[in-house]
Write an enzyme that holds these catalytic residues in place. Structure first.
Site, PDB file in Angstrom:
ATOM      1  N   CYS A   2       0.814  -1.208   0.000  1.00  0.00           N
ATOM      2  CA  CYS A   2       0.000   0.000   0.000  1.00  0.00           C
ATOM      3  C   CYS A   2       0.858   1.274   0.000  1.00  0.00           C
ATOM      4  O   CYS A   2       1.990   1.260   0.458  1.00  0.00           O
ATOM      5  CB  CYS A   2      -0.856   0.024   1.250  1.00  0.00           C
ATOM      6  SG  CYS A   2      -1.784  -1.472   1.514  1.00  0.00           S
ATOM      7  N   ARG A  27       4.820   0.119  -6.202  1.00  0.00           N
ATOM      8  CA  ARG A  27       4.846  -0.685  -4.980  1.00  0.00           C
ATOM      9  C   ARG A  27       3.881  -1.864  -5.069  1.00  0.00           C
ATOM     10  O   ARG A  27       3.957  -2.783  -4.261  1.00  0.00           O
ATOM     11  CB  ARG A  27       4.470   0.178  -3.773  1.00  0.00           C
ATOM     12  CG  ARG A  27       5.499   1.244  -3.458  1.00  0.00           C
ATOM     13  CD  ARG A  27       4.952   2.248  -2.479  1.00  0.00           C
ATOM     14  NE  ARG A  27       4.771   1.685  -1.153  1.00  0.00           N
ATOM     15  CZ  ARG A  27       5.593   1.902  -0.140  1.00  0.00           C
ATOM     16  NH1 ARG A  27       6.638   2.662  -0.306  1.00  0.00           N
ATOM     17  NH2 ARG A  27       5.375   1.382   1.044  1.00  0.00           N
ATOM     18  N   TRP A  72      -3.085  -2.745  -1.351  1.00  0.00           N
ATOM     19  CA  TRP A  72      -2.683  -4.102  -1.698  1.00  0.00           C
ATOM     20  C   TRP A  72      -3.382  -4.993  -0.671  1.00  0.00           C
ATOM     21  O   TRP A  72      -3.059  -4.958   0.508  1.00  0.00           O
ATOM     22  CB  TRP A  72      -1.164  -4.222  -1.607  1.00  0.00           C
ATOM     23  CG  TRP A  72      -0.605  -5.499  -2.149  1.00  0.00           C
ATOM     24  CD1 TRP A  72      -0.304  -5.783  -3.447  1.00  0.00           C
ATOM     25  CD2 TRP A  72      -0.227  -6.659  -1.399  1.00  0.00           C
ATOM     26  NE1 TRP A  72       0.232  -7.050  -3.555  1.00  0.00           N
ATOM     27  CE2 TRP A  72       0.291  -7.613  -2.310  1.00  0.00           C
ATOM     28  CE3 TRP A  72      -0.267  -7.005  -0.048  1.00  0.00           C
ATOM     29  CZ2 TRP A  72       0.758  -8.870  -1.927  1.00  0.00           C
ATOM     30  CZ3 TRP A  72       0.193  -8.266   0.340  1.00  0.00           C
ATOM     31  CH2 TRP A  72       0.693  -9.164  -0.591  1.00  0.00           C
ATOM     32  N   ASN A  97      -1.652   2.006   5.967  1.00  0.00           N
ATOM     33  CA  ASN A  97      -0.778   0.916   5.525  1.00  0.00           C
ATOM     34  C   ASN A  97      -0.466   0.078   6.751  1.00  0.00           C
ATOM     35  O   ASN A  97      -0.250   0.632   7.828  1.00  0.00           O
ATOM     36  CB  ASN A  97       0.558   1.441   4.992  1.00  0.00           C
ATOM     37  CG  ASN A  97       0.425   2.169   3.679  1.00  0.00           C
ATOM     38  OD1 ASN A  97      -0.656   2.201   3.082  1.00  0.00           O
ATOM     39  ND2 ASN A  97       1.508   2.771   3.226  1.00  0.00           N
ATOM     40  N   GLY A  98      -0.380  -1.244   6.560  1.00  0.00           N
ATOM     41  CA  GLY A  98      -0.030  -2.111   7.685  1.00  0.00           C
ATOM     42  C   GLY A  98      -1.181  -3.033   8.034  1.00  0.00           C
ATOM     43  O   GLY A  98      -2.153  -3.156   7.274  1.00  0.00           O
ATOM     44  N   GLU A 481      18.380 -17.081  -8.180  1.00  0.00           N
ATOM     45  CA  GLU A 481      17.955 -15.724  -8.528  1.00  0.00           C
ATOM     46  C   GLU A 481      17.348 -15.699  -9.937  1.00  0.00           C
ATOM     47  O   GLU A 481      16.341 -15.028 -10.178  1.00  0.00           O
ATOM     48  CB  GLU A 481      19.143 -14.767  -8.386  1.00  0.00           C
ATOM     49  CG  GLU A 481      18.891 -13.317  -8.740  1.00  0.00           C
ATOM     50  CD  GLU A 481      17.795 -12.635  -7.939  1.00  0.00           C
ATOM     51  OE1 GLU A 481      17.288 -13.189  -6.968  1.00  0.00           O
ATOM     52  OE2 GLU A 481      17.415 -11.519  -8.341  1.00  0.00           O
ATOM     53  N   LYS A 485      13.541 -14.570 -10.757  1.00  0.00           N
ATOM     54  CA  LYS A 485      13.213 -13.509 -11.721  1.00  0.00           C
ATOM     55  C   LYS A 485      12.201 -14.027 -12.740  1.00  0.00           C
ATOM     56  O   LYS A 485      11.215 -13.370 -13.039  1.00  0.00           O
ATOM     57  CB  LYS A 485      14.450 -13.011 -12.489  1.00  0.00           C
ATOM     58  CG  LYS A 485      15.461 -12.198 -11.741  1.00  0.00           C
ATOM     59  CD  LYS A 485      14.992 -10.820 -11.354  1.00  0.00           C
ATOM     60  CE  LYS A 485      14.317 -10.820 -10.027  1.00  0.00           C
ATOM     61  NZ  LYS A 485      15.105 -10.575  -8.861  1.00  0.00           N
ATOM     62  N   GLU A 488       8.640 -14.673 -11.200  1.00  0.00           N
ATOM     63  CA  GLU A 488       7.840 -13.543 -10.713  1.00  0.00           C
ATOM     64  C   GLU A 488       7.332 -12.634 -11.830  1.00  0.00           C
ATOM     65  O   GLU A 488       6.263 -12.048 -11.692  1.00  0.00           O
ATOM     66  CB  GLU A 488       8.555 -12.750  -9.608  1.00  0.00           C
ATOM     67  CG  GLU A 488       9.704 -11.872 -10.029  1.00  0.00           C
ATOM     68  CD  GLU A 488      10.304 -11.093  -8.849  1.00  0.00           C
ATOM     69  OE1 GLU A 488      11.509 -10.851  -8.879  1.00  0.00           O
ATOM     70  OE2 GLU A 488       9.572 -10.726  -7.919  1.00  0.00           O
ATOM     71  N   HIS A 504      19.194 -36.669  -7.898  1.00  0.00           N
ATOM     72  CA  HIS A 504      18.536 -37.081  -6.646  1.00  0.00           C
ATOM     73  C   HIS A 504      17.045 -36.750  -6.688  1.00  0.00           C
ATOM     74  O   HIS A 504      16.400 -36.718  -5.646  1.00  0.00           O
ATOM     75  CB  HIS A 504      19.217 -36.409  -5.458  1.00  0.00           C
ATOM     76  CG  HIS A 504      20.654 -36.805  -5.313  1.00  0.00           C
ATOM     77  ND1 HIS A 504      21.047 -38.056  -4.905  1.00  0.00           N
ATOM     78  CD2 HIS A 504      21.798 -36.134  -5.584  1.00  0.00           C
ATOM     79  CE1 HIS A 504      22.371 -38.133  -4.907  1.00  0.00           C
ATOM     80  NE2 HIS A 504      22.852 -36.970  -5.324  1.00  0.00           N
ATOM     81  N   LYS A 603       6.259  -4.279  -4.278  1.00  0.00           N
ATOM     82  CA  LYS A 603       7.681  -3.952  -4.269  1.00  0.00           C
ATOM     83  C   LYS A 603       8.274  -4.085  -2.872  1.00  0.00           C
ATOM     84  O   LYS A 603       9.333  -4.646  -2.689  1.00  0.00           O
ATOM     85  CB  LYS A 603       7.875  -2.520  -4.799  1.00  0.00           C
ATOM     86  CG  LYS A 603       9.329  -2.062  -4.827  1.00  0.00           C
ATOM     87  CD  LYS A 603      10.144  -2.900  -5.798  1.00  0.00           C
ATOM     88  CE  LYS A 603      11.618  -2.618  -5.737  1.00  0.00           C
ATOM     89  NZ  LYS A 603      12.405  -3.690  -6.369  1.00  0.00           N
TER      90      LYS A 603
HETATM   91  O1  M6R Z   1      13.317  -4.812   0.040  1.00  0.00           O
HETATM   92  P1  M6R Z   1      13.863  -6.178   0.304  1.00  0.00           P
HETATM   93  O2  M6R Z   1      15.172  -6.420  -0.366  1.00  0.00           O
HETATM   94  O3  M6R Z   1      13.918  -6.504   1.766  1.00  0.00           O
HETATM   95  O4  M6R Z   1      12.818  -7.185  -0.345  1.00  0.00           O
HETATM   96  C1  M6R Z   1      12.934  -8.568  -0.195  1.00  0.00           C
HETATM   97  C2  M6R Z   1      12.084  -9.296  -1.197  1.00  0.00           C
HETATM   98  O5  M6R Z   1      10.736  -8.990  -1.019  1.00  0.00           O
HETATM   99  C3  M6R Z   1      12.479  -8.937  -2.642  1.00  0.00           C
HETATM  100  O6  M6R Z   1      13.834  -9.151  -2.868  1.00  0.00           O
HETATM  101  C4  M6R Z   1      11.673  -9.773  -3.655  1.00  0.00           C
HETATM  102  O7  M6R Z   1      12.025 -11.122  -3.540  1.00  0.00           O
HETATM  103  C5  M6R Z   1      11.893  -9.246  -5.073  1.00  0.00           C
HETATM  104  N1  M6R Z   1      10.640  -8.868  -5.657  1.00  0.00           N
HETATM  105  C6  M6R Z   1      12.482 -10.235  -6.002  1.00  0.00           C
HETATM  106  O8  M6R Z   1      12.708  -9.695  -7.256  1.00  0.00           O
END
Ligand code: M6R
Length: 608
Positions: A2, A27, A72, A97-98, A481, A485, A488, A504, A603
């Site tokens: 949010c 975000r 959100w 927010n929260g 990683e 990527k 997501e 395995h 985000k």
């Molecule tokens: O802001 P942060 O680095 O703490 O965020 C952690 C994860 O939420 C963030 O890296 C998330 O996995 C990314 N969207 C991946 O691309």
């Protein structure tokens, strides 16, 4: 997650609120809304579409005081009735927010008092609570403070009242919120980027702060209600840094910004002849001399950077290192070693799980804490004893790219500094590493030149539903990683394995419909990796190999080899990340997904 924007001014604030919301779109959100005070009435518009739709819906609304929000969903589905602002009796409006953890109990009490709830959200209890105090004669500030005393959970809030046309109340606890100070106008926002068009003067609220904002005044009170001074800063963020410019997506822009981001992050070190602990803070030398191990806590991409660092820290600095997912560590009963340096890694510095893990570690007796983070005034930075700021600039795309590679740069520096202090680094080795670091931005630039070839490769993924990423040693986290990527932003199910684990279990999945992406640097594990790739080929799996020069791997039937320009030794994970970022980007383009704002994701994950 949010986003909040609020404004009180002598001009119509609706365009300011809408522009601010647009800036916060990155975000992640599923609905948006705003409310303004106009002639002692609250005028509200809400929408489940994009901010552009809210703009159409609010065309007839004007006012000099208002609050706005991108939501959100946590409590209650994404819908107009659940979108913020929430109102009580057409008198009080609130954005939040929260998460309010005791909202069910409060809702029962408020219902018993006659309040009628029109949403499924936890936020609506705040609006009714403030109303219950305000209607009894409390000022808006006191009504808000009394309400906050009843809340359990995390919040950043903005509150306005229909009969109070020049006053905005806001508060934060567990969620970020800042004040923007203008000339004859003042603002609030959850993120400075929302306010760049109107001011650069910022006051960061601290945990538990409540603020009262007028057109040309503001007052801040701490959690005990005592008036306090909070320093005003001039934000270094520029409009350009949050604009798309010539790029089609923020993710692509941020992938291309990596040479500069790395140069900025490494600037102080690369301009000097030797490494000093002071780059991690004034107390770093003292802390580092007392520690005997490292514990890294992070989530998502930041966790992957920690996994790379474990290899560096153990091999180069000879210091034992554990890496834990923050959301697990925070609830795990663990044995604390007070001589451990707890390193939290976070782009935003506001990730709720990482912050909670840091506090859990401190409560367990850990005193040595270091934050590696991209946001200077974030909670994680403020709550850690030592800090290293990655200077990646604002990262807008939900998929983290430049934050990751700059985190790796920071973690490599940590490794070198600890290695030096522990007598594991000769002066010659130190100079060689500094030389390699100075060369890093141009090495990354050279990898970016593979862009066109990777975009062609991506076409082969357009109809795939699954993908397997393989790596070994230092590059297994890079496979993780790459898979993160791809999943997501393209929604292709992707998993990563250390290549040696293939037989395995995961080998059972391999057939012609399962592309296998291998990270194949020219290191000591290359021959082993090649054998693993033979196992894939023998089962008809199509291979996509990112190999260094001199690996003597050639493309052939069912095997596409992409040659990396050079082998970067210990820094190789940074170079090998770039093609995987580009691959995910171009596959997402093929699939037509929303690259910068992938479904269901946010985000900055500021709730648990
Ligand atoms: O802001 P942060 O680095 O703490 O965020 C952690 C994860 O939420 C963030 O890296 C998330 O996995 C990314 N969207 C991946 O691309």
């Amino acid at each position: 997650m949010c986003g909040i924007v609020g404004a009180v001014a002598k001009r119509n604030v609706v365009p300011i609120l809408l522009q601010g919301l647009q800036r916060l779109e990155y975000r992640g959100y599923d609905s948006a809304g705003l409310v303004v005070v106009n002639q002692a009435k609250l005028e509200r518009a809400r929408s489940t579409g994009r901010v552009v739709e809210l703009t159409q819906r609010s065309a007839a609304i004007t006012g000099h005081l208002g609050i706005a929000h991108t939501r959100w969903a946590t409590h209650g589905v994404p819908s107009e009735r659940n979108a913020h602002p929430h109102m009580s009796d057409e008198l009080i409006a609130v954005v939040h927010n929260g998460i309010i953890e005791n909202y069910e109990e409060l809702r029962t009490d408020l219902t018993a008092q006659g309040y009628v709830f029109t949403s499924d959200t936890d936020t609506e209890v705040i609006a009714h609570l403030v109303h219950s105090f305000y209607k009894k004669g409390a000022s808006l500030l006191h009504a808000t403070q009394s309400s906050l005393a009843k809340l359990i959970g995390a919040y950043a809030i903005g509150v306005v009242a229909a009969n109070n046309p020049e006053q905005l109340i806001c508060a934060r606890k567990g969620s970020p919120l800042l004040l923007g100070i203008g000339e004859n106008e003042n603002f609030i926002a959850s993120d400075m980027s929302a306010l760049l068009a109107v001011t650069k003067n910022v006051v960061y609220l601290e945990e538990g702060d409540v603020a009262e904002i007028g057109i040309d005044t503001y007052r801040v009170f701490d959690a005990q209600g005592k008036a306090v001074q909070r320093q005003m800063h001039v934000s270094e963020l520029t409009n350009d840094s949050v604009e798309l410019g010539e790029y089609r997506h923020y993710m692509l822009k941020e992938i291309y910004e990596q040479p500069q981001a790395l140069a900025n992050t490494l600037e102080a070190v690369c301009n000097s002849q030797s490494l000093v602990p002071g780059i991690f803070g004034a107390e770093a030398a003292a802390s580092f001399s007392q520690i005997d191990s490292i514990l890294i806590l992070a989530c998502g991409t930041s966790h992957n950077s920690g996994l790379v660092a474990r290899n560096w820290l153990e091999e180069i600095a000879g210091i034992p290192c554990n890496v834990e997912i923050a959301s697990e560590y925070r609830y795990r009963v663990s044995v604390a070693n007070p001589k451990t340096l707890v390193v939290t890694i976070s782009q935003s510095g506001e990730t709720a799980d990482t912050l909670a893990a840091l506090n859990h570690a401190k409560a367990n007796g850990h005193q040595h804490t270091l934050a590696i983070c991209n946001v200077p005034e974030s909670a994680i930075i403020r709550q850690s004893k030592l800090r290293f700021l990655t200077r990646a600039g604002p990262e807008i795309g939900v998929a983290s790219t430049k934050a990751f590679t700059t985190q790796l740069a920071g973690l490599f520096l940590l490794t070198l500094v600890l290695a030096k202090l522990r007598g594991k680094l000769t002066s010659k080795q130190e100079q060689q590493h500094l030389h390699d670091l100075r060369h890093l931005p141009s090495a990354v630039q050279a990898v970016l030149n593979l862009d066109t070839s990777i975009s062609k490769l991506a076409e082969k993924f357009a109809n795939k539903h699954h993908a397997l990423f393989l790596g070994r040693g230092l590059h297994y986290p890079i496979a993780l990683e790459g898979a993160l990527k791809l999943k997501e932003i393209s929604y292709i199910h992707a998993e990563a394995y250390p290549a040696g684990e293939l037989k395995h279990g995961p080998l059972a999945l391999v057939d012609k419909d399962m592309p296998v992406i291998a990270v194949a640097p020219n290191d000591t594990l290359l021959e082993k990796l090649k054998s693993n790739l033979q196992e894939v080929r023998a089962r008809g799996g199509e291979l996509f190999v990112f190999a260094d020069a001199n690996t003597r791997m050639q493309s052939s039937d069912g095997v596409s080899v992409m040659q990396m320009p050079e082998h970067a030794g210990f820094l190789s994970p940074i170079l090998h990340t770039i093609p995987l970022q580009l691959l995910a980007y171009y596959v997402a383009l093929q699939k037509g997904t929303d690259v910068d704002k992938p479904r269901n994701l946010a985000k900055s994950v500021t709730v648990e």
